[in-house]
Design a protein around this motif. Sequence first.
Motif, mmCIF file in Angstrom:
data_model
loop_
_atom_site.group_PDB
_atom_site.id
_atom_site.type_symbol
_atom_site.label_atom_id
_atom_site.label_comp_id
_atom_site.label_asym_id
_atom_site.label_seq_id
_atom_site.Cartn_x
_atom_site.Cartn_y
_atom_site.Cartn_z
ATOM 1 N N GLU A 159 0.829 -1.208 0.000
ATOM 2 C CA GLU A 159 0.000 0.000 0.000
ATOM 3 C C GLU A 159 0.865 1.260 0.000
ATOM 4 N N LEU A 160 1.832 1.314 0.920
ATOM 5 C CA LEU A 160 2.645 2.515 1.038
ATOM 6 C C LEU A 160 3.642 2.633 -0.117
ATOM 7 N N ALA A 161 4.270 1.530 -0.463
ATOM 8 C CA ALA A 161 5.243 1.565 -1.553
ATOM 9 C C ALA A 161 4.602 2.027 -2.856
ATOM 10 N N ASP A 162 3.403 1.521 -3.129
ATOM 11 C CA ASP A 162 2.737 1.898 -4.373
ATOM 12 C C ASP A 162 2.244 3.341 -4.330
ATOM 13 N N GLU A 163 1.828 3.806 -3.138
ATOM 14 C CA GLU A 163 1.378 5.192 -3.016
ATOM 15 C C GLU A 163 2.531 6.162 -3.271
ATOM 16 N N ILE A 164 3.676 5.906 -2.638
ATOM 17 C CA ILE A 164 4.822 6.805 -2.795
ATOM 18 C C ILE A 164 5.388 6.706 -4.202
ATOM 19 N N GLY A 165 5.527 5.495 -4.695
ATOM 20 C CA GLY A 165 6.080 5.317 -6.031
ATOM 21 C C GLY A 165 5.121 5.738 -7.120
ATOM 22 N N GLY A 166 3.815 5.782 -6.799
ATOM 23 C CA GLY A 166 2.839 6.195 -7.788
ATOM 24 C C GLY A 166 2.591 5.143 -8.856
ATOM 25 N N TYR A 167 2.906 3.875 -8.518
ATOM 26 C CA TYR A 167 2.774 2.820 -9.518
ATOM 27 C C TYR A 167 2.097 1.615 -8.892
ATOM 28 N N LYS A 168 0.862 1.338 -9.252
ATOM 29 C CA LYS A 168 0.116 0.233 -8.669
ATOM 30 C C LYS A 168 0.760 -1.097 -9.034
ATOM 31 N N GLY A 169 0.961 -1.922 -8.021
ATOM 32 C CA GLY A 169 1.613 -3.204 -8.246
ATOM 33 C C GLY A 169 3.124 -3.120 -8.232
ATOM 34 N N GLY A 170 3.654 -1.934 -7.963
ATOM 35 C CA GLY A 170 5.098 -1.739 -8.000
ATOM 36 C C GLY A 170 5.845 -2.553 -6.958
ATOM 37 N N PHE A 171 5.271 -2.656 -5.748
ATOM 38 C CA PHE A 171 5.950 -3.382 -4.678
ATOM 39 C C PHE A 171 6.108 -4.857 -5.031
ATOM 40 N N GLN A 172 5.031 -5.495 -5.469
ATOM 41 C CA GLN A 172 5.113 -6.903 -5.822
ATOM 42 C C GLN A 172 6.080 -7.129 -6.977
ATOM 43 N N ARG A 173 6.076 -6.183 -7.909
ATOM 44 C CA ARG A 173 7.009 -6.272 -9.033
ATOM 45 C C ARG A 173 8.455 -6.222 -8.535
ATOM 46 N N LYS A 174 8.726 -5.322 -7.610
ATOM 47 C CA LYS A 174 10.079 -5.202 -7.065
ATOM 48 C C LYS A 174 10.528 -6.493 -6.385
ATOM 49 N N MET A 175 9.630 -7.107 -5.632
ATOM 50 C CA MET A 175 9.979 -8.333 -4.941
ATOM 51 C C MET A 175 10.261 -9.461 -5.930
ATOM 52 N N GLN A 176 9.507 -9.484 -7.038
ATOM 53 C CA GLN A 176 9.765 -10.476 -8.075
ATOM 54 C C GLN A 176 11.127 -10.234 -8.727
ATOM 55 N N VAL A 177 11.406 -8.956 -9.033
ATOM 56 C CA VAL A 177 12.689 -8.616 -9.647
ATOM 57 C C VAL A 177 13.839 -8.935 -8.700
ATOM 58 N N ALA A 178 13.638 -8.686 -7.403
ATOM 59 C CA ALA A 178 14.678 -9.000 -6.417
ATOM 60 C C ALA A 178 15.021 -10.484 -6.462
ATOM 61 N N LYS A 179 14.011 -11.338 -6.616
ATOM 62 C CA LYS A 179 14.259 -12.777 -6.708
ATOM 63 C C LYS A 179 15.046 -13.101 -7.969
ATOM 64 N N TRP A 180 14.676 -12.501 -9.082
ATOM 65 C CA TRP A 180 15.402 -12.750 -10.319
ATOM 66 C C TRP A 180 16.858 -12.308 -10.197
ATOM 67 N N ILE A 181 17.066 -11.148 -9.566
ATOM 68 C CA ILE A 181 18.431 -10.649 -9.384
ATOM 69 C C ILE A 181 19.255 -11.652 -8.575
ATOM 70 N N GLY A 182 18.630 -12.177 -7.513
ATOM 71 C CA GLY A 182 19.314 -13.168 -6.697
ATOM 72 C C GLY A 182 19.585 -14.445 -7.456
ATOM 73 N N ASP A 183 18.639 -14.862 -8.289
ATOM 74 C CA ASP A 183 18.815 -16.085 -9.071
ATOM 75 C C ASP A 183 19.989 -15.956 -10.046
ATOM 76 N N VAL A 184 20.149 -14.780 -10.637
ATOM 77 C CA VAL A 184 21.278 -14.561 -11.538
ATOM 78 C C VAL A 184 22.588 -14.549 -10.754
ATOM 79 N N GLY A 185 22.525 -14.036 -9.526
ATOM 80 C CA GLY A 185 23.721 -14.002 -8.695
ATOM 81 C C GLY A 185 24.370 -12.641 -8.569
ATOM 82 N N PHE A 186 23.657 -11.584 -8.971
ATOM 83 C CA PHE A 186 24.210 -10.243 -8.829
ATOM 84 C C PHE A 186 24.319 -9.867 -7.349
ATOM 85 N N PRO A 187 25.391 -9.226 -6.927
ATOM 86 C CA PRO A 187 25.365 -8.544 -5.628
ATOM 87 C C PRO A 187 24.287 -7.470 -5.673
ATOM 88 N N ILE A 188 23.568 -7.299 -4.568
ATOM 89 C CA ILE A 188 22.441 -6.359 -4.580
ATOM 90 C C ILE A 188 22.478 -5.448 -3.361
#
Length: 337
Positions: free
Chosen positions: A87-116
């Motif tokens: 709720e808060l992440a999407d309100e501040i970012g102004g993008y609905k669904g942005g938080f869930q998208r970020k969490m998905q991308v974070a998993k992909w980043i980890g799967d590739v093995g990038f330092p984050i």
Amino acid sequence: MDQELDTATWARAFQEAADLGVLQLHLSGGEPATRRDLVDLIRAARDAELYTNLITSGIGLTEKRLAELDEAGLDHVQLSLQGTTPELADEIGGYKGGFQRKMQVAKWIGDVGFPITLNVVLHRRNLHQIPRALEIAQEIGARRIEIATVQFHGWALSNRDALMPTREQAQDAIKIVNRARKELKGRLVIDFVPADYHDQLPKRCMGGWGTTGLNIAPDGQVLPCHAAQTIPHLKFDNVRDRSLPDIWYNGSAFNAYRGDHWMSDTCKSCDRKEIDFGGCRCQAMALTGDPNATDPVCAKSPHHIAVKEQAYAHAAHGDDVPLTYRQAPGKLADAAE
């Protein structure tokens, strides 16, 4: 996009930066993943032997594209987070669904093995979420978290009533961070930028104007800091027209606040002038209208009392103050950026 530098010009700028002695390249924005040639840019930076860090909201990244960036030589990813709840992440970012998208991308980043690195911008509405942000950083495998209280330049300046933290919040944040640094030592590096308006000493902005880093805007203008364009009298050279070394050494904007010739007597006589270099020029401009003034955050500034009064006045507003966005919500706007 038509005004942005093309791939070849960016590649030349990267090589000139490397020849100048630059070691690290941070690709930011806006959102750098909107560049269709992002993989080519990473490859060009690798050819110039630059360490590359992608600073991203996660929008525009897919598993396939992250794999391509890895193959091209990307070294590190810095993922931004506006809040620890959808709720808060999407309100501040102004993008609905942005938080869930970020969490998905974070998993992909980890799967590739990038330092984050997880980057969290703090303000009145999310300062209480620091403990959860630290947990999320560990859950996604981050090696570092950057917890930075919003600096009121640019668009954030229009949102001070909504985002200004209270003094109590600022003090609590320091306590939480200090405790977490002890508890998480060896597991998570915590970089913390406290609230300017509630401080007594100014920060060494950008490591010192024209001493440590530079920014190249998408259109090719070369800036001493990301907010330098808020100072109206400065003229910025473009990497399309001049080489980066020439701009660094001879550009008028870079030389404007080097040394102490520009400083007020308050700064020139201060024993901290070689430590903080008079503080932030853009903040002085925003709060006093004079970029040459002592940073008003400094207790020695004649404007310091006014800053404290502004902090209390803006923080006194309720959390129901509506946010003002750069764009209509849902189009990658960000009220706190």
